[in-house]
Motif scaffolding. Sequence first.
Motif, short mmCIF file in Angstrom:
data_model
loop_
_atom_site.label_atom_id
_atom_site.label_comp_id
_atom_site.label_asym_id
_atom_site.label_seq_id
_atom_site.Cartn_x
_atom_site.Cartn_y
_atom_site.Cartn_z
N GLY A 47 -0.76 -2.19 2.60
CA GLY A 47 0.03 -3.40 2.33
C GLY A 47 1.45 -3.28 2.83
O GLY A 47 2.01 -4.23 3.39
N VAL B 31 1.43 -3.53 6.76
CA VAL B 31 1.26 -4.91 7.21
C VAL B 31 2.51 -5.72 6.93
O VAL B 31 2.97 -6.51 7.76
N TRP B 32 3.11 -5.52 5.76
CA TRP B 32 4.29 -6.28 5.37
C TRP B 32 5.45 -6.01 6.32
O TRP B 32 6.10 -6.95 6.82
N SER C 43 4.88 -7.38 9.83
CA SER C 43 4.97 -8.84 9.83
C SER C 43 6.42 -9.29 9.80
O SER C 43 6.83 -10.20 10.53
N ASN D 280 5.97 -13.07 4.13
CA ASN D 280 5.17 -12.05 4.80
C ASN D 280 4.56 -11.07 3.80
O ASN D 280 3.52 -10.46 4.09
N TYR D 281 5.18 -10.94 2.64
CA TYR D 281 4.54 -10.12 1.61
C TYR D 281 3.26 -10.80 1.12
O TYR D 281 2.25 -10.14 0.86
N TYR E 18 1.41 -12.63 2.94
CA TYR E 18 0.45 -12.40 4.01
C TYR E 18 -0.18 -11.01 3.91
O TYR E 18 -1.34 -10.82 4.28
N SER E 19 0.57 -10.04 3.39
CA SER E 19 0.08 -8.67 3.33
C SER E 19 -0.79 -8.39 2.10
O SER E 19 -1.32 -7.28 1.97
N ALA F 68 -4.21 -6.83 2.50
CA ALA F 68 -4.21 -5.40 2.84
C ALA F 68 -4.16 -4.54 1.58
O ALA F 68 -4.67 -3.43 1.57
N SER G 146 -0.79 -5.81 13.25
CA SER G 146 0.28 -5.71 12.28
C SER G 146 0.11 -4.56 11.31
O SER G 146 0.94 -4.37 10.44
N SER G 147 -0.95 -3.79 11.40
CA SER G 147 -1.10 -2.70 10.44
C SER G 147 -1.32 -1.36 11.12
O SER G 147 -0.47 -0.49 11.09
N SER H 212 -5.16 -13.76 11.56
CA SER H 212 -3.93 -13.01 11.78
C SER H 212 -3.47 -13.11 13.23
O SER H 212 -2.27 -13.28 13.50
#
Length: 324
Positions: free
Chosen positions: A88, A91-92, A95, A143-144, A146-147, A150, A169-170, A195
Amino acid sequence: FYSVKTTAFYIMLVMLGILGNATVVCVIGKSVIMDRGGGRNSDIIIINMALSNLLVSVMRNTLLIISDMGLEVRPATSHGLWCQFLMGIWVWLRSVNVWSTLFLSAFHLQTLRRVAPTMGTINRPRGPPKTLLLSLALIWLLNYFYSIPAHIFSTNGNMNSTETLMLVSSTTRPLLGCVWNFPSNRSGLAYATTSMVIHETIPIILMAITNLSSLYTLYTHGRVRSSVQDAPVIKRVPAERRAAKVILALIMLFIASWGTSIISVNYFNYNRGTSAEFLLVIARFANIIFIAMSPAVLAVGHRRLRSCIRLCLKKRKRNKTSEL
């Protein structure tokens, strides 16, 4: 594909990214703090972008270096909670890195349009920094959200785990044994496709549009410059043109690195072939190129960064001469 030379080159890029972005945050951050007016809006945006670059390097890329050096770094928990947290975070941060770069490009376009020689905008007061800070906070918050997948759809794999799904993104390979764990391949590809479209492709398209719009705006400013020489806004056009060149180079670097990574990763997702592993190596280096080189690009056009570099070089020369 991971030879000693590629590993050494990657370590050099990661170290360059950490030192460069830390310098940007410290130098420009100090000027913003010392400025009684709260600092220039552009400086605050640059700090935000450099901070996201720095966090990606520290939280993700340094762990890759440790793994490449042969050291076993694996979460102590076997139930995957640590991996869910790390995936997470990765990804965060990635992003936020994308949208912070887009925000810099969009802000410069808005600045160019604000300095256009029209009576309605020449004497307009500068907007409050609270609006800018709120916008940056929204980037981190949205964006959090969005994560969140994950944090849910990831787990701790075994020592021989290989990725069955990649996201730009990860991760471009299993790290610390952490892998994606969607309920089905279809749901995983649905998340990856969403994504790619919303988070990875659209920002690049918007960056290209904003940069073309910035160049067109500068062109229109230049045409009216000769007829209104005494306007205070027109005198700022050369400075804005220099800033536009730096930001254009920065965004083009981002588009090249991010676009290469998107093509490589999505080839792996949808068309597994003999060159898939090699493309993932390319994607890994493409992800770090922008983080490593963006401080150098910023130093070309930022006065405080240039003066800091010159001061450091002068001190180094003095130390060498004193030793002799």
